[in-house]
Design a protein around this motif. Sequence first.
Motif, mmCIF file in Angstrom:
data_model
loop_
_atom_site.group_PDB
_atom_site.id
_atom_site.type_symbol
_atom_site.label_atom_id
_atom_site.label_comp_id
_atom_site.label_asym_id
_atom_site.label_seq_id
_atom_site.Cartn_x
_atom_site.Cartn_y
_atom_site.Cartn_z
ATOM 1 N N GLN A 185 18.834 5.152 -1.399
ATOM 2 C CA GLN A 185 18.174 4.673 -0.124
ATOM 3 C C GLN A 185 16.914 3.902 -0.104
ATOM 4 O OE1 GLN A 185 17.461 7.976 2.427
ATOM 5 N NE2 GLN A 185 19.172 9.319 1.848
ATOM 6 N N LEU A 186 16.453 3.783 -1.302
ATOM 7 C CA LEU A 186 15.119 2.796 -1.535
ATOM 8 C C LEU A 186 15.422 1.999 -2.955
ATOM 9 C CD1 LEU A 186 13.953 6.091 -0.456
ATOM 10 C CD2 LEU A 186 11.973 4.365 -0.269
ATOM 11 N N GLN A 187 15.166 0.793 -2.791
ATOM 12 C CA GLN A 187 15.241 0.068 -4.044
ATOM 13 C C GLN A 187 14.179 -0.816 -4.124
ATOM 14 O OE1 GLN A 187 18.153 -0.002 -6.367
ATOM 15 N NE2 GLN A 187 16.185 -1.229 -7.228
ATOM 16 N N GLU A 188 13.423 -0.806 -5.359
ATOM 17 C CA GLU A 188 12.330 -1.846 -5.263
ATOM 18 C C GLU A 188 13.035 -3.124 -6.048
ATOM 19 O OE1 GLU A 188 11.243 2.650 -6.552
ATOM 20 O OE2 GLU A 188 12.718 1.212 -7.024
ATOM 21 N N SER A 189 12.009 -3.964 -5.783
ATOM 22 C CA SER A 189 12.518 -5.323 -6.266
ATOM 23 C C SER A 189 11.160 -6.298 -6.544
ATOM 24 C CB SER A 189 13.537 -6.290 -5.581
ATOM 25 O OG SER A 189 12.845 -6.549 -4.266
ATOM 26 N N GLY A 190 11.309 -7.102 -7.546
ATOM 27 C CA GLY A 190 9.901 -7.847 -7.768
ATOM 28 C C GLY A 190 10.028 -8.341 -9.145
ATOM 29 N N PRO A 191 8.999 -9.071 -9.672
ATOM 30 C CA PRO A 191 8.846 -9.858 -10.921
ATOM 31 C C PRO A 191 8.650 -8.356 -11.939
ATOM 32 C CG PRO A 191 7.811 -10.892 -9.490
ATOM 33 C CD PRO A 191 8.086 -9.803 -8.718
ATOM 34 N N GLY A 192 9.360 -8.495 -13.108
ATOM 35 C CA GLY A 192 8.936 -7.689 -14.211
ATOM 36 C C GLY A 192 7.923 -7.819 -14.954
ATOM 37 N N LEU A 193 7.209 -9.335 -15.010
ATOM 38 C CA LEU A 193 6.345 -9.530 -15.834
ATOM 39 C C LEU A 193 5.221 -10.223 -15.019
ATOM 40 C CD1 LEU A 193 5.162 -9.971 -18.746
ATOM 41 C CD2 LEU A 193 6.297 -11.897 -18.858
ATOM 42 N N VAL A 194 3.877 -9.836 -15.128
ATOM 43 C CA VAL A 194 2.769 -10.586 -14.285
ATOM 44 C C VAL A 194 1.743 -10.944 -15.358
ATOM 45 C CG1 VAL A 194 1.349 -10.279 -12.306
ATOM 46 C CG2 VAL A 194 3.470 -9.225 -12.157
ATOM 47 N N LYS A 195 1.322 -12.079 -15.057
ATOM 48 C CA LYS A 195 0.007 -12.586 -16.176
ATOM 49 C C LYS A 195 -1.390 -11.891 -15.528
ATOM 50 C CE LYS A 195 2.150 -16.916 -17.259
ATOM 51 N NZ LYS A 195 2.381 -16.243 -18.537
ATOM 52 N N PRO A 196 -2.040 -11.531 -16.338
ATOM 53 C CA PRO A 196 -3.530 -11.024 -16.039
ATOM 54 C C PRO A 196 -4.290 -11.971 -15.075
ATOM 55 C CG PRO A 196 -3.136 -10.678 -18.305
ATOM 56 C CD PRO A 196 -2.031 -11.553 -17.618
ATOM 57 N N SER A 197 -5.048 -11.228 -14.152
ATOM 58 C CA SER A 197 -5.511 -11.952 -13.206
ATOM 59 C C SER A 197 -4.781 -12.215 -11.959
ATOM 60 C CB SER A 197 -6.515 -12.960 -13.592
ATOM 61 O OG SER A 197 -5.812 -14.072 -13.732
ATOM 62 N N GLN A 198 -3.531 -12.409 -12.084
ATOM 63 C CA GLN A 198 -2.382 -12.420 -10.981
ATOM 64 C C GLN A 198 -2.109 -11.469 -10.063
ATOM 65 O OE1 GLN A 198 0.767 -14.661 -12.621
ATOM 66 N NE2 GLN A 198 -0.114 -16.473 -12.733
ATOM 67 N N THR A 199 -1.474 -11.754 -9.008
ATOM 68 C CA THR A 199 -1.225 -10.573 -7.922
ATOM 69 C C THR A 199 0.261 -10.199 -8.200
ATOM 70 O OG1 THR A 199 -2.711 -11.490 -6.267
ATOM 71 C CG2 THR A 199 -0.714 -10.352 -5.551
ATOM 72 N N LEU A 200 0.454 -8.812 -8.479
ATOM 73 C CA LEU A 200 1.700 -8.360 -8.520
ATOM 74 C C LEU A 200 2.340 -8.082 -6.947
ATOM 75 C CD1 LEU A 200 2.217 -4.774 -10.558
ATOM 76 C CD2 LEU A 200 2.997 -5.008 -8.204
ATOM 77 N N SER A 201 3.408 -8.193 -7.032
ATOM 78 C CA SER A 201 4.069 -8.367 -5.659
ATOM 79 C C SER A 201 5.556 -7.592 -5.983
ATOM 80 C CB SER A 201 4.319 -9.667 -4.820
ATOM 81 O OG SER A 201 3.027 -10.098 -4.669
ATOM 82 N N LEU A 202 5.755 -6.571 -5.084
ATOM 83 C CA LEU A 202 6.820 -5.624 -4.963
ATOM 84 C C LEU A 202 7.123 -5.353 -3.515
ATOM 85 C CD1 LEU A 202 6.117 -3.325 -7.862
ATOM 86 C CD2 LEU A 202 7.440 -5.038 -8.185
ATOM 87 N N THR A 203 8.450 -5.400 -3.411
ATOM 88 C CA THR A 203 9.376 -5.021 -2.336
ATOM 89 C C THR A 203 10.247 -3.856 -2.211
ATOM 90 O OG1 THR A 203 9.182 -7.202 -1.454
ATOM 91 C CG2 THR A 203 10.735 -5.815 -0.425
#
Length: 116
Positions: free
Chosen positions: A1-19
């Motif tokens: 019923q719930l599914q996460e999505s988004g990048p699996g790799l983020v660089k330091p100091s950047q913004t992590l974004s998930l949906t």
Amino acid sequence: QLQESGPGLVKPSQTLSLTCTVSRGSITTGYWSWSWIRQSPGKGLEWMGVINFDDSTHYNPSFKGRASISRDTSKNQFSLQLSSVTPEDTAVYYCAKRYGASHEDWGQGTLVTVSS
């Protein structure tokens, strides 16, 4: 019923974004709220924040204003943004449906690694 999505790799100091896409139940229904929770390697679950049916939000103070949760009611989705990430933010991130004090449904989780 719930599914996460988004990048699996983020660089330091950047913004992590998930949906989180909710396939059963409306995120505007009054008796549910919608959380983000994470588990870092070797650590326990850490509640990050919640968005309620009325679009109000509450956050774990330990994130010191870095976390932000928003929603898109037309897509029945809610999202997490975590700014200024460091390698300590590497974790499996979960979205979950909350009823009262209990998280009754969870997504499968998505691993996000913070690394240059």
